[in-house]
Design a protein around this motif. Sequence first.
Motif, PDB file in Angstrom:
ATOM      1  N   ARG A  62       0.838  -1.380  -0.095  1.00 11.96           N
ATOM      2  CA  ARG A  62      -0.024  -0.043   0.092  1.00 11.96           C
ATOM      3  C   ARG A  62       0.920   1.238  -0.165  1.00 11.96           C
ATOM      4  O   ARG A  62       0.410   2.274  -0.653  1.00 11.96           O
ATOM      5  CB  ARG A  62      -0.909  -0.007   1.158  1.00 11.96           C
ATOM      6  N   ASP A 107       0.868   4.210  -2.671  1.00 10.82           N
ATOM      7  CA  ASP A 107       0.487   5.545  -2.458  1.00 10.82           C
ATOM      8  C   ASP A 107       1.600   6.551  -3.052  1.00 10.82           C
ATOM      9  O   ASP A 107       1.456   7.565  -3.573  1.00 10.82           O
ATOM     10  CB  ASP A 107       0.376   5.703  -0.949  1.00 10.82           C
ATOM     11  N   ARG A 120      -2.182   9.607   3.274  1.00 10.38           N
ATOM     12  CA  ARG A 120      -3.121  10.032   2.130  1.00 10.38           C
ATOM     13  C   ARG A 120      -2.887  11.634   1.700  1.00 10.38           C
ATOM     14  O   ARG A 120      -2.817  12.375   2.733  1.00 10.38           O
ATOM     15  CB  ARG A 120      -4.986   9.996   2.602  1.00 10.38           C
ATOM     16  N   ILE A 179      -8.520   2.780   5.987  1.00 10.43           N
ATOM     17  CA  ILE A 179      -8.241   2.204   4.690  1.00 10.43           C
ATOM     18  C   ILE A 179      -9.403   1.871   3.885  1.00 10.43           C
ATOM     19  O   ILE A 179      -9.984   2.056   2.860  1.00 10.43           O
ATOM     20  CB  ILE A 179      -7.199   1.356   4.563  1.00 10.43           C
ATOM     21  N   TYR A 188     -11.585   5.039   3.031  1.00  8.67           N
ATOM     22  CA  TYR A 188     -11.072   5.682   1.965  1.00  8.67           C
ATOM     23  C   TYR A 188     -11.315   4.991   0.746  1.00  8.67           C
ATOM     24  O   TYR A 188     -11.562   5.686  -0.258  1.00  8.67           O
ATOM     25  CB  TYR A 188      -9.654   5.928   2.065  1.00  8.67           C
ATOM     26  N   GLU A 189     -11.302   3.741   0.822  1.00  7.77           N
ATOM     27  CA  GLU A 189     -11.582   3.040  -0.472  1.00  7.77           C
ATOM     28  C   GLU A 189     -12.705   2.277  -0.503  1.00  7.77           C
ATOM     29  O   GLU A 189     -12.643   0.926  -1.101  1.00  7.77           O
ATOM     30  CB  GLU A 189     -10.041   2.061  -0.720  1.00  7.77           C
ATOM     31  N   LYS A 190     -13.739   2.620   0.191  1.00 10.72           N
ATOM     32  CA  LYS A 190     -15.189   1.926   0.205  1.00 10.72           C
ATOM     33  C   LYS A 190     -15.583   1.269  -1.058  1.00 10.72           C
ATOM     34  O   LYS A 190     -16.211   0.176  -1.182  1.00 10.72           O
ATOM     35  CB  LYS A 190     -15.893   2.532   1.121  1.00 10.72           C
ATOM     36  N   GLU A 191     -15.382   2.050  -2.097  1.00  9.04           N
ATOM     37  CA  GLU A 191     -15.919   1.712  -3.539  1.00  9.04           C
ATOM     38  C   GLU A 191     -15.373   0.331  -3.914  1.00  9.04           C
ATOM     39  O   GLU A 191     -15.811  -0.563  -4.473  1.00  9.04           O
ATOM     40  CB  GLU A 191     -15.648   2.714  -4.423  1.00  9.04           C
ATOM     41  N   GLU A 192     -14.148   0.318  -3.630  1.00  6.03           N
ATOM     42  CA  GLU A 192     -13.221  -1.059  -4.050  1.00  6.03           C
ATOM     43  C   GLU A 192     -13.595  -2.291  -3.222  1.00  6.03           C
ATOM     44  O   GLU A 192     -13.691  -3.352  -3.978  1.00  6.03           O
ATOM     45  CB  GLU A 192     -11.837  -0.686  -3.844  1.00  6.03           C
TER      46      GLU A 192
END
Length: 335
Positions: free
Chosen positions: A30, A34, A108, A229, A232-236
């Motif tokens: 990760r 980033d 981030r 994390i 931040y990346e909930k759509e994934e």
Amino acid sequence: MAGRGSRLRPHTLTVPKPLIPIAGKPIVQRLVEDIAKVAGENIDEIAFIIGDFGPEVEQSLIEIAEKLGAKGSVYTQDEPLGTAHAIKCAEQSMQGDVVVAFADTLFRADFKLDTNSDGVIWVKKVADPSAFGVVKLDDYGFITDFVEKPQTFVSDLAIIGIYYFKSAEKLMEEINYIMSNDIKVGSEYQLTTALENLRQKGAKFSLGKVDDWMDCGNKNATVETNGKILQYEKEEFANFPASAEIENSLIIPPCFIGENVKIKNSKIGPYVSLGNGTCIENSNIENSLIQEKTVINHGNLSNSMIGSNAQYFGVSREISLGDYSVLDFLSKGND
């Protein structure tokens, strides 16, 4: 990333801390992803400076680099002689412009690297700067001083452990100088000594400010970082793999559900990661990090971290359980 990760034991007794998965990916993977985002250009090589972690770990690190289209190199730091000494171990890879990062933190940020500066130091405002190295600035936003763990207030801009250098060769000149002349802070050769020498010779360092700095130093911090994390990346993580078996259960997002996970008669989430092959039954789990091939039955867990190939059967509890461990409160004869 050569440290022992003693504050995160028992999890680091079997897995080096930078390879512990956060929401399904190792911390170091990760981190390099980033950095690739803010670098704004292709990365040629990723060099990992490790302890004696073994050939399997080395191969996994090379694969992380290759996934980003970069060459992977591995170097070993045999003695804990400081951050400058660690970089010296990778001198063969120190060419051109380079990012140096400590592999126990995630961030981030929404900016692109300023390649017009001689270097960029990533910083974050903190409430108590006495526990960190901090920077002082001039009126133009350039760094005028590096201060290690100030006991009186000089700045609240803490160095988070990520640096960009336009010339790796100039950095190595300073590192070789302080090591040749045995210039130590305590018993170690420190990167901040080289930074201060470069600044005194006219190097201009600018700031790379981050929106969030996420620590993975101990169990509580790592569980908190896992939750951030996931957010931040909930759509994934909105869709679960087809191999997951979820029966009579409620999943409250955001959650990471790995391959071949089995969940039965349970409530999972929010902010839970379940690694590949883990089985959960008759449990209520929130804000927790569970690794691979682990079995949990009748668990009522929060703010917990459980390793791989572990087994937990029992009562409501906040726990930190390492790999291959068994904690059973249900068997006959146990209190």
